[in-house]
Design a protein around this motif. Structure first.
Motif, PDB file in Angstrom:
ATOM      1  N   ALA A  81       3.882   7.870  -8.104  1.00  0.00           N
ATOM      2  CA  ALA A  81       4.620   6.906  -7.295  1.00  0.00           C
ATOM      3  C   ALA A  81       6.028   7.385  -6.985  1.00  0.00           C
ATOM      4  O   ALA A  81       6.770   6.719  -6.262  1.00  0.00           O
TER       5      ALA A  81
ATOM      6  N   ILE B  51       9.863   8.852   0.737  1.00  0.00           N
ATOM      7  CA  ILE B  51       9.990   7.523   0.134  1.00  0.00           C
ATOM      8  C   ILE B  51      11.166   7.482  -0.852  1.00  0.00           C
ATOM      9  O   ILE B  51      11.952   6.529  -0.863  1.00  0.00           O
TER      10      ILE B  51
ATOM     11  N   LEU C 160      -1.170   0.270  -6.631  1.00  0.00           N
ATOM     12  CA  LEU C 160      -0.251   1.065  -5.820  1.00  0.00           C
ATOM     13  C   LEU C 160      -0.819   1.291  -4.427  1.00  0.00           C
ATOM     14  O   LEU C 160      -0.087   1.225  -3.435  1.00  0.00           O
TER      15      LEU C 160
ATOM     16  N   SER D   7      -0.270  -1.853  -2.464  1.00  0.00           N
ATOM     17  CA  SER D   7       1.158  -2.012  -2.169  1.00  0.00           C
ATOM     18  C   SER D   7       1.598  -1.052  -1.063  1.00  0.00           C
ATOM     19  O   SER D   7       2.331  -1.442  -0.137  1.00  0.00           O
ATOM     20  N   ASP D   8       1.160   0.202  -1.151  1.00  0.00           N
ATOM     21  CA  ASP D   8       1.530   1.177  -0.125  1.00  0.00           C
ATOM     22  C   ASP D   8       0.961   0.804   1.239  1.00  0.00           C
ATOM     23  O   ASP D   8       1.629   0.976   2.271  1.00  0.00           O
TER      24      ASP D   8
ATOM     25  N   ARG E   3       3.073  -1.874   2.853  1.00  0.00           N
ATOM     26  CA  ARG E   3       4.302  -1.337   3.441  1.00  0.00           C
ATOM     27  C   ARG E   3       3.991  -0.567   4.724  1.00  0.00           C
ATOM     28  O   ARG E   3       4.730  -0.646   5.711  1.00  0.00           O
TER      29      ARG E   3
ATOM     30  N   ARG F 198       0.226   8.438   1.327  1.00  0.00           N
ATOM     31  CA  ARG F 198       0.184   8.355  -0.137  1.00  0.00           C
ATOM     32  C   ARG F 198      -0.960   7.458  -0.580  1.00  0.00           C
ATOM     33  O   ARG F 198      -1.689   7.776  -1.524  1.00  0.00           O
ATOM     34  N   ALA F 199      -1.142   6.345   0.110  1.00  0.00           N
ATOM     35  CA  ALA F 199      -2.270   5.460  -0.212  1.00  0.00           C
ATOM     36  C   ALA F 199      -3.598   6.152   0.052  1.00  0.00           C
ATOM     37  O   ALA F 199      -4.518   6.101  -0.774  1.00  0.00           O
TER      38      ALA F 199
ATOM     39  N   GLY G  25      12.599   3.680  -0.058  1.00  0.00           N
ATOM     40  CA  GLY G  25      11.655   2.713   0.486  1.00  0.00           C
ATOM     41  C   GLY G  25      12.190   1.849   1.602  1.00  0.00           C
ATOM     42  O   GLY G  25      11.522   0.893   2.018  1.00  0.00           O
TER      43      GLY G  25
ATOM     44  N   THR H 123       5.015  13.063   0.715  1.00  0.00           N
ATOM     45  CA  THR H 123       5.332  11.672   1.066  1.00  0.00           C
ATOM     46  C   THR H 123       6.399  11.105   0.132  1.00  0.00           C
ATOM     47  O   THR H 123       7.264  10.324   0.567  1.00  0.00           O
ATOM     48  N   ASN H 124       6.356  11.496  -1.128  1.00  0.00           N
ATOM     49  CA  ASN H 124       7.355  10.989  -2.072  1.00  0.00           C
ATOM     50  C   ASN H 124       8.759  11.499  -1.763  1.00  0.00           C
ATOM     51  O   ASN H 124       9.754  10.828  -2.073  1.00  0.00           O
TER      52      ASN H 124
ATOM     53  N   TYR I 148       3.979   6.125   3.353  1.00  0.00           N
ATOM     54  CA  TYR I 148       3.255   5.151   2.532  1.00  0.00           C
ATOM     55  C   TYR I 148       1.750   5.213   2.806  1.00  0.00           C
ATOM     56  O   TYR I 148       0.927   5.147   1.885  1.00  0.00           O
TER      57      TYR I 148
END
Length: 524
Positions: A192, A133, A213, A216-217, A220, A164-165, A138, A129-130, A161
């Motif tokens: 992150a 992102i 985080l 926040s994810d 998004r 990842r969350a 983002g 996922t990173n 996102y």
């Protein structure tokens, strides 16, 4: 940032991002070796189709990159064995070390294979996922202006996102204390962004940092994800993947854990009133689907195991520990390794020790097997005294030979949880009528008797204990009980364990796997 083929590949293996040797901005194979898995075939994304390939790789990593190494097995098993919902017949059958230790609430062993597999698969998913992102910084506007870019890029970024969350949340619940205990306590490694070098091995982030985080994810993801699969716009594989509603559901769950009850109720209501899902009378339907796009009306998101080329997700092995039928889900053969029944305490509280009462609940009739003392045909199980009610939720797709029933999907998010979460919050806020309405909605759909004989719970009668009991049986062995108690800041009852006191809710956490500690100097 340039990623060579083997760098991307390694992010998707079960080594785990926290402990892997990763070289970013490097085209050398010096540090990394191909493990035989197919590479993406590109060094960096070239178009929106490449984004889709990477996000498919993230889902594949979640499944464990083959075999039975996925990230979803251990969380369910850990919660099931540790909570008060089940009974372990270890005096009658051989049980594995993880089952025995967790049932005894011994969380000291760092070498168990199932937690290590979850750790590795989750960080591999996060690594994939990173890649998306980071590349897009983002912002979907940084994607490609090609034939699929406008439709696909926001969705793929939203999936990144969300996953990842989801992955961080799975890890935080297993390997860290709950936020209701000590937000400043160390939790898990937080990823992150893509590691910056071979030895980028951070220490443990605080509980607060991890949940910040995650929230926040999810925010998004809710902004970017579509509400549903649309044929012609989305790739076929997306039909079984996470939509915006999965992110909203998870936002309700996370905020409930954080005791942000107003937001938890808001998100739960959004899911309930979306018009896209409904409580259904066919209790089994959530557990027997196994084909593309087959999803029960009450399921918001599920892990599919039908193994089509689009997904290649691998079957879950929860059934191998908890299922009633044999390892292939053959209904004509029973498991001789089933390790949990419902606890006597739960059975008595439900009134299910009375067969007439139990028969009025569809869940008892469809998702469990009732065996009276001495009537179990399995060797050693026939020595177990008293009534036992065994779960039978998994591998329930139609069996027509090896590898068929095991393709049944695993529901990860079901609508009843939202009703019961909202019922709890409403009662805490003094809305007894609203709480009773939500509780009755779940109880009524499970009622197997004549509709006219159903007696709803009134606003004057409803209690937290009623909601908790309904939640306990509705979501039994579904990775919920421990985390509900943690959210409510309640110690874990002993259940059927003898001569034990409630276990402190803030101490239910596994140690970081030894495989991570051996490589990462910042993890003790």
């Amino acid at each position: 940032m340039i990623y060579n083929n083997k760098t991307i590949l390694s992010l998707l293996t079960t080594l785990g991002i926290g402990s892997m040797l990763l070289v970013a901005s490097c085209n050398s194979d010096e540090f990394l070796e191909d493990n035989g898995t197919n590479t993406f075939g590109f060094t960096e994304p070239r178009n929106s189709e490449d984004f889709e390939t990477i996000i498919e790789g993230a889902y594949y990593s979640m499944s464990g990159e083959g075999g039975f190494r996925g990230m979803l097995n251990a969380p369910v098993l850990f919660s099931a064995f540790t909570s008060d919902e089940g009974w372990l017949p270890d005096e009658y059958i051989n049980v594995s070390d993880d089952a025995r230790q967790w049932y005894n609430r011994d969380f000291t062993d760092r070498t168990l294979s199932q937690p290590e597999r979850t750790w590795s698969a989750a960080y591999a998913t996060i690594g994939a996922t990173n890649l998306i992102i980071d590349f897009l910084q983002g912002d979907p506007a940084n994607g490609f202006d090609d034939r699929n870019g406008e439709a696909w890029t926001p969705r793929v970024l939203g999936e990144a996102y969300f996953l990842r969350a989801f992955s961080h949340y799975q890890l935080a619940r297993m390997f860290g204390p709950p936020p209701t205990a000590d937000p400043s306590a160390p939790s898990i490694i937080l990823r992150a962004k893509t590691p910056e070098g071979a030895f980028d091995n951070p220490g443990l982030a605080s509980v607060q940092e991890v949940y910040d985080l995650i929230v926040s994810d999810l925010n998004r993801a809710m902004e970017l994800l579509p509400e549903a699969f649309v044929e012609g716009r989305d790739p076929l594989a997306y039909e079984d993947r996470a939509t915006r509603w999965a992110a909203v559901f998870m936002a309700a769950e996370v905020n409930f854990m954080l005791n942000n009850f107003e937001l938890a109720e808001q998100y739960a209501t959004e899911v309930i009133e979306s018009g896209r899902f409904e409580l259904q009378e066919d209790i089994l339907d959530a557990w027997d689907d196994n084909s593309l796009g087959a999803q029960a009306p009450e399921v918001i998101w599920q892990y599919v195991g039908y193994n089509r080329n689009q997904q290649r997700w691998k079957p879950i092995i929860i059934h191998r520990y908890l299922g009633f039928t044999d390892a292939n889900g053959n209904p004509d053969r029973v498991s001789t390794e089933q390790r949990l029944s419902l606890s006597d305490v739960l059975v008595e509280n439900l009134g299910w020790n009375n067969p007439d009462v139990a028969a009025l609940d569809k869940r008892h009739n469809e998702l469990y097997v009732r065996i009276e003392a001495g009537e179990d045909s399995r060797p050693n199980y026939d020595q177990i005294p008293g009534l036992r009610i065994w779960p039978n939720k998994w591998y329930r797709a139609e069996f027509s030979g090896w590898g068929t029933a095991s393709t049944a999907s695993l529901p990860l998010m079901r609508l009843p949880e939202m009703y019961l979460t909202r019922a709890t919050v409403r009662l805490l806020n003094g809305n007894s009528q609203g709480a009773a309405d939500d509780l009755n909605a779940v109880k009524r759909r499970a009622w197997a008797g004549d509709a006219s004989a159903f007696v709803p719970v009134s606003a004057s009668e409803i209690t937290e204990e009623m909601i908790a009991l309904e939640r306990m049986i509705e979501l039994a062995f579904e990775d919920d009980r421990i985390y509900y108690l943690q959210a409510m800041q309640m110690d874990i009852p002993p259940g059927e364990r003898i001569a034990t006191s409630p276990f402190p809710y803030g101490q239910v956490e596994l140690p970081i796997p030894q495989t991570e500690a051996d490589i990462n100097p910042n993890v003790e």
